[in-house]
Design a protein around this motif. Structure first.
Motif, PDB file in Angstrom:
ATOM      1  N   GLU A 246       0.643  -1.232   0.102  1.00 26.79           N
ATOM      2  CA  GLU A 246      -0.036  -0.015  -0.009  1.00 26.79           C
ATOM      3  C   GLU A 246       0.731   1.277   0.092  1.00 26.79           C
ATOM      4  O   GLU A 246       2.135   1.102   0.542  1.00 26.79           O
ATOM      5  N   ARG A 247       0.294   2.257  -0.306  1.00 26.55           N
ATOM      6  CA  ARG A 247       0.930   3.727  -0.415  1.00 26.55           C
ATOM      7  C   ARG A 247       1.317   3.905   0.971  1.00 26.55           C
ATOM      8  O   ARG A 247       0.136   3.917   1.716  1.00 26.55           O
ATOM      9  N   GLU A 248       2.152   4.607   1.228  1.00 24.72           N
ATOM     10  CA  GLU A 248       2.612   4.849   2.826  1.00 24.72           C
ATOM     11  C   GLU A 248       2.991   6.366   2.712  1.00 24.72           C
ATOM     12  O   GLU A 248       3.754   6.728   2.050  1.00 24.72           O
ATOM     13  N   PHE A 249       2.897   6.961   3.984  1.00 24.47           N
ATOM     14  CA  PHE A 249       3.178   8.220   4.272  1.00 24.47           C
ATOM     15  C   PHE A 249       4.832   8.250   4.680  1.00 24.47           C
ATOM     16  O   PHE A 249       5.590   7.367   4.901  1.00 24.47           O
ATOM     17  N   VAL A 250       5.599   9.225   4.071  1.00 22.78           N
ATOM     18  CA  VAL A 250       6.982   9.388   4.179  1.00 22.78           C
ATOM     19  C   VAL A 250       7.071  10.700   4.809  1.00 22.78           C
ATOM     20  O   VAL A 250       7.858  10.790   5.907  1.00 22.78           O
ATOM     21  N   ALA A 251       6.807  11.808   4.574  1.00 23.92           N
ATOM     22  CA  ALA A 251       7.091  13.040   5.095  1.00 23.92           C
ATOM     23  C   ALA A 251       5.963  14.222   4.546  1.00 23.92           C
ATOM     24  O   ALA A 251       5.326  13.999   3.635  1.00 23.92           O
ATOM     25  N   ALA A 252       5.850  15.134   5.639  1.00 22.69           N
ATOM     26  CA  ALA A 252       4.952  16.307   5.291  1.00 22.69           C
ATOM     27  C   ALA A 252       5.489  17.526   5.634  1.00 22.69           C
ATOM     28  O   ALA A 252       6.222  17.548   6.847  1.00 22.69           O
ATOM     29  N   ILE A 253       5.163  18.723   5.104  1.00 20.22           N
ATOM     30  CA  ILE A 253       5.676  20.023   5.708  1.00 20.22           C
ATOM     31  C   ILE A 253       4.351  21.041   5.540  1.00 20.22           C
ATOM     32  O   ILE A 253       3.482  21.084   4.618  1.00 20.22           O
ATOM     33  N   THR A 254       3.998  21.799   6.432  1.00 19.82           N
ATOM     34  CA  THR A 254       3.197  22.748   6.383  1.00 19.82           C
ATOM     35  C   THR A 254       3.481  23.807   5.527  1.00 19.82           C
ATOM     36  O   THR A 254       4.577  23.962   5.124  1.00 19.82           O
ATOM     37  N   TRP A 255       2.502  24.849   5.130  1.00 17.60           N
ATOM     38  CA  TRP A 255       2.794  25.837   4.233  1.00 17.60           C
ATOM     39  C   TRP A 255       3.768  26.815   4.629  1.00 17.60           C
ATOM     40  O   TRP A 255       4.451  27.311   3.884  1.00 17.60           O
ATOM     41  N   SER A 256       3.753  27.162   6.030  1.00 11.19           N
ATOM     42  CA  SER A 256       4.764  28.078   6.433  1.00 11.19           C
ATOM     43  C   SER A 256       6.087  27.353   6.502  1.00 11.19           C
ATOM     44  O   SER A 256       7.098  27.769   6.419  1.00 11.19           O
ATOM     45  N   GLY A 257       6.241  26.166   6.407  1.00 11.28           N
ATOM     46  CA  GLY A 257       7.581  25.281   6.569  1.00 11.28           C
ATOM     47  C   GLY A 257       7.992  25.357   7.853  1.00 11.28           C
ATOM     48  O   GLY A 257       9.082  24.481   8.239  1.00 11.28           O
ATOM     49  N   ARG A 258       7.162  25.703   9.079  1.00 12.44           N
ATOM     50  CA  ARG A 258       7.558  25.557  10.180  1.00 12.44           C
ATOM     51  C   ARG A 258       7.319  24.277  11.076  1.00 12.44           C
ATOM     52  O   ARG A 258       8.018  23.946  11.914  1.00 12.44           O
ATOM     53  N   SER A 259       6.353  23.319  10.251  1.00 11.30           N
ATOM     54  CA  SER A 259       6.189  22.187  10.853  1.00 11.30           C
ATOM     55  C   SER A 259       6.385  21.004   9.724  1.00 11.30           C
ATOM     56  O   SER A 259       5.746  21.303   8.789  1.00 11.30           O
ATOM     57  N   THR A 260       7.027  20.180  10.310  1.00  8.94           N
ATOM     58  CA  THR A 260       7.277  18.837   9.566  1.00  8.94           C
ATOM     59  C   THR A 260       7.100  17.713  10.190  1.00  8.94           C
ATOM     60  O   THR A 260       7.371  17.812  11.469  1.00  8.94           O
ATOM     61  N   THR A 261       6.850  16.448   9.576  1.00  7.85           N
ATOM     62  CA  THR A 261       6.468  15.342  10.319  1.00  7.85           C
ATOM     63  C   THR A 261       7.106  14.064   9.254  1.00  7.85           C
ATOM     64  O   THR A 261       7.118  14.279   8.107  1.00  7.85           O
ATOM     65  N   TYR A 262       7.737  13.050  10.121  1.00  6.97           N
ATOM     66  CA  TYR A 262       8.432  11.990   9.194  1.00  6.97           C
ATOM     67  C   TYR A 262       7.854  10.617   9.757  1.00  6.97           C
ATOM     68  O   TYR A 262       7.372  10.565  10.800  1.00  6.97           O
TER      69      TYR A 262
END
Length: 125
Positions: free
Chosen positions: A44-60
């Motif tokens: 299945e497709r899985e999450f790798v990383a994301a970033i908010t519009w401001s760039g202040r918040s990321t998650t992995y």
């Protein structure tokens, strides 16, 4: 509508690096959090990383923490995924995705409204 185009995939040796790019066009003012997902054959497709519009918040995803870095350049409407110390379990088609509103979970696939066509990443051992 928002169009997303990924680039930068390819073949790399284990331990090597690649940088993926995702260029957004169209109604980019309606784009908020952006993320990267991957899908290996038969999985299945899985999450790798994301970033908010401001760039202040990321998650992995735990599997890539400390090796991958997501960043964005809003002036260029582009998101990047720097992948270092690639492992044999990292290959797959990497997809860029974008959310069309705020306040959504960043690591949840159904929360993304727009998707690119994907770029292939292959890691040789």
């Amino acid at each position: 509508q928002v169009q997303l185009v990924e680039s930068g995939g390819g073949l790399v040796q284990a331990g090597g690096s690649l940088r993926l790019s995702c260029a957004a066009s169209g109604r980019t003012f309606s784009v908020y959090t952006m993320g990267w997902f991957r899908q290996a054959p038969g999985k299945e497709r899985e999450f790798v990383a994301a970033i908010t519009w401001s760039g202040r918040s990321t998650t992995y995803a735990d599997s890539v923490k400390g090796r991958f870095t997501i960043s964005r350049d809003n002036a260029k409407n582009t998101v990047y995924l720097q992948m270092n110390r690639l492992k044999p379990e990292d290959p797959g088609v990497y997809y860029c995705a974008a959310q069309g509103s705020v306040g959504r979970a960043m690591d949840d696939l159904p929360m993304y409204d727009y998707w690119g066509q994907g770029t292939q990443v292959t890691v040789s051992s």
